[in-house]
Scaffold this active site. Structure first.
Site, mmCIF file in Angstrom:
data_model
loop_
_atom_site.group_PDB
_atom_site.id
_atom_site.type_symbol
_atom_site.label_atom_id
_atom_site.label_comp_id
_atom_site.label_asym_id
_atom_site.label_seq_id
_atom_site.Cartn_x
_atom_site.Cartn_y
_atom_site.Cartn_z
ATOM 1 C CD GLU A 268 -3.231 -0.275 2.137
ATOM 2 O OE1 GLU A 268 -2.968 -0.756 3.255
ATOM 3 O OE2 GLU A 268 -4.238 0.422 1.914
ATOM 4 C CG ASP A 343 -10.208 -1.166 1.242
ATOM 5 O OD1 ASP A 343 -10.009 -1.975 2.166
ATOM 6 O OD2 ASP A 343 -9.468 -0.181 1.040
ATOM 7 C CG ASP A 344 -12.373 0.480 4.251
ATOM 8 O OD1 ASP A 344 -12.574 -0.299 5.192
ATOM 9 O OD2 ASP A 344 -11.231 0.750 3.830
HETATM 10 C C1 6MZ Z 1 -5.223 -0.865 5.484
HETATM 11 C C2 6MZ Z 1 -7.336 -0.891 6.354
HETATM 12 C C3 6MZ Z 1 -7.838 -0.246 5.194
HETATM 13 O O1 6MZ Z 1 -11.089 -4.193 11.490
HETATM 14 O O2 6MZ Z 1 -12.073 -2.291 12.768
HETATM 15 N N1 6MZ Z 1 -8.365 -1.073 7.180
HETATM 16 N N2 6MZ Z 1 -6.041 -1.195 6.485
HETATM 17 N N3 6MZ Z 1 -5.620 -0.257 4.349
HETATM 18 C C4 6MZ Z 1 -6.918 0.062 4.159
HETATM 19 N N4 6MZ Z 1 -7.270 0.718 3.005
HETATM 20 C C5 6MZ Z 1 -7.772 2.038 2.999
HETATM 21 N N5 6MZ Z 1 -9.148 -0.090 5.342
HETATM 22 C C6 6MZ Z 1 -9.462 -0.602 6.564
HETATM 23 O O3 6MZ Z 1 -12.135 -2.284 10.260
HETATM 24 C C7 6MZ Z 1 -11.376 -1.102 10.166
HETATM 25 C C8 6MZ Z 1 -9.896 -1.409 10.155
HETATM 26 O O4 6MZ Z 1 -9.532 -2.092 8.952
HETATM 27 C C9 6MZ Z 1 -8.244 -1.686 8.522
HETATM 28 C C10 6MZ Z 1 -7.734 -0.676 9.539
HETATM 29 O O5 6MZ Z 1 -6.958 -1.347 10.503
HETATM 30 C C11 6MZ Z 1 -9.013 -0.163 10.163
HETATM 31 O O6 6MZ Z 1 -8.816 0.331 11.458
HETATM 32 P P1 6MZ Z 1 -12.205 -3.198 11.571
HETATM 33 O O7 6MZ Z 1 -13.560 -3.852 11.499
#
Ligand code: 6MZ
Length: 403
Positions: A268, A343-344
């Site tokens: 990343e 991803d999110d």
């Molecule tokens: C890296 C990411 C992420 O686990 O609390 N997270 N880590 N790169 C990304 N791309 C943008 N997106 C999310 O979900 C949230 C957590 O997922 C990881 C980070 O650790 C974030 O705090 P949970 O359910």
């Protein structure tokens, strides 16, 4: 475009059965759960919690909206609305801004009840987009103030899966756990006499890069204990500029020894020493892979490591100035195994249907090609053969309708 009757591409992408392999629970929270209703402005303005205020101030530049959870916090006097009111939704957020936002999300979401609620909602949202198999990942968290252990956090997640009632969920198939994480027997497919949407849900436990070796090992052991509760693998995620590879390696090696599949957030940031080390342990999948260079791609291709591709996330966080520069096209042409992922979805306001639409409209894939792309993700899941077989049948049935 051929097939799919008169359906426009947007509708077709929504109808397409989809497999989601890279979705973070807290990043997928609904906006409506987080946005503050304006009618509580006064309550919130009058409340004062310095810690919360300062956290919010830190993230004001990143923009975040909060609704119902903020209302709860406002009523308890924990949140200052004056600060929230200035927070603006932004389209693009740098990676560091995203991680600031996650700290805020966690402040809002880390208690058992809320974890259960967001899990339920996230699954329902994916099912509404015709995601037929979801590998949802989350970081088990300790929160002493809330009496939360990593195990009780996971119990809250599992309760959220059990609570889904708008669609049928296939969660786990059999067995018991030696962990006292769930009093009840493992959940089987919740059947319904009426034909409803069905989604297979499996879990990945994430190691956060901020964690110590001991904490990472605890997560791996918990994943092993919860194998009969739908946990199928381990993820390494979190702010890519934090933490040393050597800290996580013992836990990842332990996972490998236990036979737990691993997926890594890899590349990343342009940390080539770490990328090499990650490829050395031959993970079952990698995610993002934004900064891999030619030699590293050669290895990924040689090792046939499937890549989880998050187009919107990569664009929004500024890795590629144009989607046309994304490496998707190269991997697709090389017939390398890829899976489109969100991803999110909450943080980046996207859906998996939208990711498919983006890929089709940007890279000129037709419906046949999109269908095969979606279907090919079956082989990259960490599910057992029985589930893979069931997924294949779902695609066979959908083929008549869609192509
Ligand atoms: C890296 C990411 C992420 O686990 O609390 N997270 N880590 N790169 C990304 N791309 C943008 N997106 C999310 O979900 C949230 C957590 O997922 C990881 C980070 O650790 C974030 O705090 P949970 O359910």
């Amino acid at each position: 475009m051929e097939g799919g009757g008169d359906m426009g591409l947007v509708e077709w992408c929504r109808e397409l059965p989809k497999i989601e392999l890279h979705a973070h629970l807290n990043g997928s929270v609904r906006d409506s759960t987080l946005l503050p209703p304006w009618d509580i402005r006064n309550d919130l303005e009058n409340s004062s919690c310095i810690t919360f205020r300062s956290t919010l101030k830190q993230i004001i530049s990143t923009g975040l909206a909060m609704r119902e959870l903020a209302k709860d916090l406002g009523e308890k006097g924990v949140i200052a609305f004056a600060d929230v009111a200035h927070v603006i939704m932004k389209n693009g957020r740098s990676l560091p801004e995203c991680f600031k936002l996650f700290d805020l999300y966690h402040l809002l979401t880390t208690d058992h009840q809320t974890v259960t609620r967001i899990t339920k909602e996230v699954i329902e949202d994916f099912a509404a987009e015709n995601v037929v198999y979801l590998e949802l990942r989350t970081t088990p968290k300790k929160n002493e103030a809330k009496g939360m252990t990593k195990c009780s956090y996971m119990k809250a997640v599992i309760d959220g899966i059990r609570a889904v009632d708008t669609v049928d969920v296939d969660f786990v198939t059999s067995g018991t756990s030696n962990v006292n994480c769930s009093e009840a027997t493992p959940l089987n497919c919740i059947g319904s006499p009426i034909k409803r949407k069905k989604i297979y849900v499996r879990l990945l436990l994430s190691i956060d890069r901020r964690e110590t070796t001991a904490a990472a090992l605890e997560t791996v052991n918990l994943a092993m204990d919860l194998k009969n509760f739908g946990v199928v693998g381990i993820d390494l995620s979190g702010n890519p500029v934090i933490g040393e590879w050597q800290t996580f390696l013992p836990a990842l090696k332990h996972a490998k020894e236990l036979g737990l599949p691993i997926t890594l957030h890899c590349g990343e940031v342009p940390n080539h020493k770490e990328i090499q080390a990650m490829l050395d342990i031959c993970p079952q999948r990698i995610g993002h892979a934004c900064f891999l260079v030619e030699e590293e791609w050669k290895r990924v291709k040689f090792l046939k490591i499937p890549v989880e591709i998050c187009l919107t996330s990569n664009i929004r966080t500024g890795r590629f100035s144009s989607i046309y520069d994304h490496f998707f096209a190269d991997l697709y042409k090389a017939k390398h195994q890829v899976a489109l992922c969100t991803d999110d979805s909450g943080l980046f306001s996207t859906t998996l249907s939208n990711e498919f639409y983006l890929a089709a409209s940007t890279f000129g894939l037709n419906k046949d090609e999109m269908f095969l792309l979606a279907r090919s993700a079956i082989q990259s899941t960490f599910a057992d053969d029985e589930v893979k077989h069931e997924l294949t049948k779902i695609y066979d049935d959908a083929a008549n309708r869609l192509i």
